[in-house]
Design a protein around this motif. Sequence first.
Motif, PDB file in Angstrom:
ATOM      1  N   ALA A  87       0.799  -1.184  -0.171  1.00 20.49           N
ATOM      2  CA  ALA A  87       0.044   0.080   0.095  1.00 20.49           C
ATOM      3  C   ALA A  87       0.854   1.369   0.151  1.00 20.49           C
ATOM      4  N   THR A  88       0.361   2.473  -0.238  1.00 21.34           N
ATOM      5  CA  THR A  88       0.880   3.658  -0.298  1.00 21.34           C
ATOM      6  C   THR A  88      -0.346   4.728  -0.418  1.00 21.34           C
ATOM      7  N   SER A  89      -0.007   5.784  -0.590  1.00 19.31           N
ATOM      8  CA  SER A  89      -0.817   6.899  -0.635  1.00 19.31           C
ATOM      9  C   SER A  89      -1.013   7.405  -2.139  1.00 19.31           C
ATOM     10  N   PRO A  90      -2.204   8.068  -2.465  1.00 22.43           N
ATOM     11  CA  PRO A  90      -2.296   8.437  -3.942  1.00 22.43           C
ATOM     12  C   PRO A  90      -1.343   9.288  -4.352  1.00 22.43           C
ATOM     13  N   GLN A  91      -0.672   8.892  -5.507  1.00 21.23           N
ATOM     14  CA  GLN A  91       0.376   9.467  -6.123  1.00 21.23           C
ATOM     15  C   GLN A  91       0.181  10.280  -7.225  1.00 21.23           C
ATOM     16  N   LYS A  92       0.739  11.674  -7.305  1.00 24.54           N
ATOM     17  CA  LYS A  92       0.498  12.548  -8.197  1.00 24.54           C
ATOM     18  C   LYS A  92       1.429  12.367  -9.639  1.00 24.54           C
ATOM     19  N   HIS A  93       1.112  12.170 -10.777  1.00 27.09           N
ATOM     20  CA  HIS A  93       1.922  12.282 -12.080  1.00 27.09           C
ATOM     21  C   HIS A  93       1.795  13.331 -12.925  1.00 27.09           C
ATOM     22  N   THR A  94       2.673  13.795 -13.378  1.00 28.18           N
ATOM     23  CA  THR A  94       2.572  14.901 -14.689  1.00 28.18           C
ATOM     24  C   THR A  94       2.535  13.997 -15.929  1.00 28.18           C
ATOM     25  N   VAL A  95       1.317  14.336 -16.900  1.00 29.50           N
ATOM     26  CA  VAL A  95       1.253  13.649 -18.097  1.00 29.50           C
ATOM     27  C   VAL A  95       1.462  14.662 -18.966  1.00 29.50           C
ATOM     28  N   SER A  96       2.517  14.229 -20.093  1.00 34.75           N
ATOM     29  CA  SER A  96       2.607  14.986 -21.396  1.00 34.75           C
ATOM     30  C   SER A  96       2.765  14.265 -22.633  1.00 34.75           C
ATOM     31  N   ILE A  97       2.864  15.240 -23.736  1.00 33.62           N
ATOM     32  CA  ILE A  97       3.206  14.638 -25.059  1.00 33.62           C
ATOM     33  C   ILE A  97       4.223  15.582 -25.538  1.00 33.62           C
ATOM     34  N   GLY A  98       5.622  14.840 -25.368  1.00 33.04           N
ATOM     35  CA  GLY A  98       6.686  15.585 -26.043  1.00 33.04           C
ATOM     36  C   GLY A  98       7.133  16.780 -24.917  1.00 33.04           C
ATOM     37  N   ASP A  99       6.988  17.876 -25.573  1.00 30.76           N
ATOM     38  CA  ASP A  99       7.204  19.022 -24.539  1.00 30.76           C
ATOM     39  C   ASP A  99       5.827  19.643 -24.159  1.00 30.76           C
ATOM     40  N   THR A 100       4.576  19.145 -24.712  1.00 27.47           N
ATOM     41  CA  THR A 100       3.436  19.557 -24.290  1.00 27.47           C
ATOM     42  C   THR A 100       2.843  18.958 -23.028  1.00 27.47           C
ATOM     43  N   LEU A 102       0.038  17.788 -20.799  1.00 26.18           N
ATOM     44  CA  LEU A 102      -1.426  17.782 -20.864  1.00 26.18           C
ATOM     45  C   LEU A 102      -2.216  17.733 -19.529  1.00 26.18           C
ATOM     46  N   GLY A 103      -1.447  17.894 -18.440  1.00 26.71           N
ATOM     47  CA  GLY A 103      -1.904  17.987 -17.256  1.00 26.71           C
ATOM     48  C   GLY A 103      -1.270  16.979 -16.054  1.00 26.71           C
ATOM     49  N   SER A 104      -2.292  16.596 -15.352  1.00 32.90           N
ATOM     50  CA  SER A 104      -1.688  15.679 -13.908  1.00 32.90           C
ATOM     51  C   SER A 104      -2.926  14.799 -13.690  1.00 32.90           C
ATOM     52  N   VAL A 105      -2.627  13.628 -13.055  1.00 34.62           N
ATOM     53  CA  VAL A 105      -3.469  12.477 -12.495  1.00 34.62           C
ATOM     54  C   VAL A 105      -2.869  11.921 -11.217  1.00 34.62           C
ATOM     55  N   ARG A 106      -3.622  11.670 -10.416  1.00 32.44           N
ATOM     56  CA  ARG A 106      -3.396  10.829  -9.305  1.00 32.44           C
ATOM     57  C   ARG A 106      -3.797   9.201  -9.250  1.00 32.44           C
ATOM     58  N   HIS A 107      -3.096   8.388  -8.864  1.00 31.38           N
ATOM     59  CA  HIS A 107      -3.420   7.116  -8.713  1.00 31.38           C
ATOM     60  C   HIS A 107      -3.242   6.407  -7.407  1.00 31.38           C
ATOM     61  N   LEU A 108      -4.043   5.481  -7.085  1.00 30.43           N
ATOM     62  CA  LEU A 108      -3.625   4.767  -5.696  1.00 30.43           C
ATOM     63  C   LEU A 108      -3.635   3.331  -6.342  1.00 30.43           C
ATOM     64  N   PRO A 109      -2.494   2.780  -5.958  1.00 32.23           N
ATOM     65  CA  PRO A 109      -2.316   1.141  -6.520  1.00 32.23           C
ATOM     66  C   PRO A 109      -2.198   0.004  -5.713  1.00 32.23           C
ATOM     67  N   PRO A 110      -2.944  -0.284  -4.455  1.00 28.69           N
ATOM     68  CA  PRO A 110      -2.863  -1.468  -3.697  1.00 28.69           C
ATOM     69  C   PRO A 110      -2.610  -2.478  -4.435  1.00 28.69           C
TER      70      PRO A 110
END
Length: 216
Positions: A87-100, A102-110
């Motif tokens: 287990a861990t806490s929800p993790q935030k990641h940056t999402v991109s296409i090349g240098d653009t 797209l934003g961010s998303v959190r995921h919780l992966p038990p």
Amino acid sequence: MSTIFNRSSLIAAAALACAALTPAVSQAGAGDIVVRARALYLEPANESDAIPSLEVPENAIHVSSKYIWEVDASYFVTDNVALELIATSPQKHTVSIGDTKLGSVRHLPPTLTVQYHFAPTNPVVRPYIGAGVNYTRFSAVKLAVPDVAQLELETNSWGPAFQIGADFPITDRLSLNVDFKKIDIRSDVKIKGTDTVVTRVKIDPILFGVGLAYRF
């Protein structure tokens, strides 16, 4: 990919050197619980389908690598077989296409794995392998193709998880732990508010962790 394996090789070598200096200690056995705390480096596979309408090629969508923390508990069913809940806490990641960006998303992966410990009485190193299932829940999705559309992900992802690692005894109850995991995490990317699938993203991270284990 080479960065994570270079780091892992150095840390594993240091762990072996330290473990060789420790005295013989007792092992975990049937009915014992081992709790581990690890620092992890997460490196996504970054595989995605092409988006012809936007002239985006295959594997162009990237999810950021990062360091995270993890806590897990293993229950030994026998001296060799254990069930591990990760287990861990929800993790935030940056999402991109090349240098653009797209934003961010959190995921919780038990993740739940069944482990086989090959040498539970070895005083120096106690290797194991594991396999199981991962459930990932996506939240706080803030993704958009600039000037085109807002995006969203499937909320849930189920996939297999594979693991290899080793404990290096330090005292009767305390061990150094080194652990690798490969987890399947995948999701369809849709235009927000519709059923239109833009692409399918395979995050499928490799995780390398090092930490401490305590046997209760």
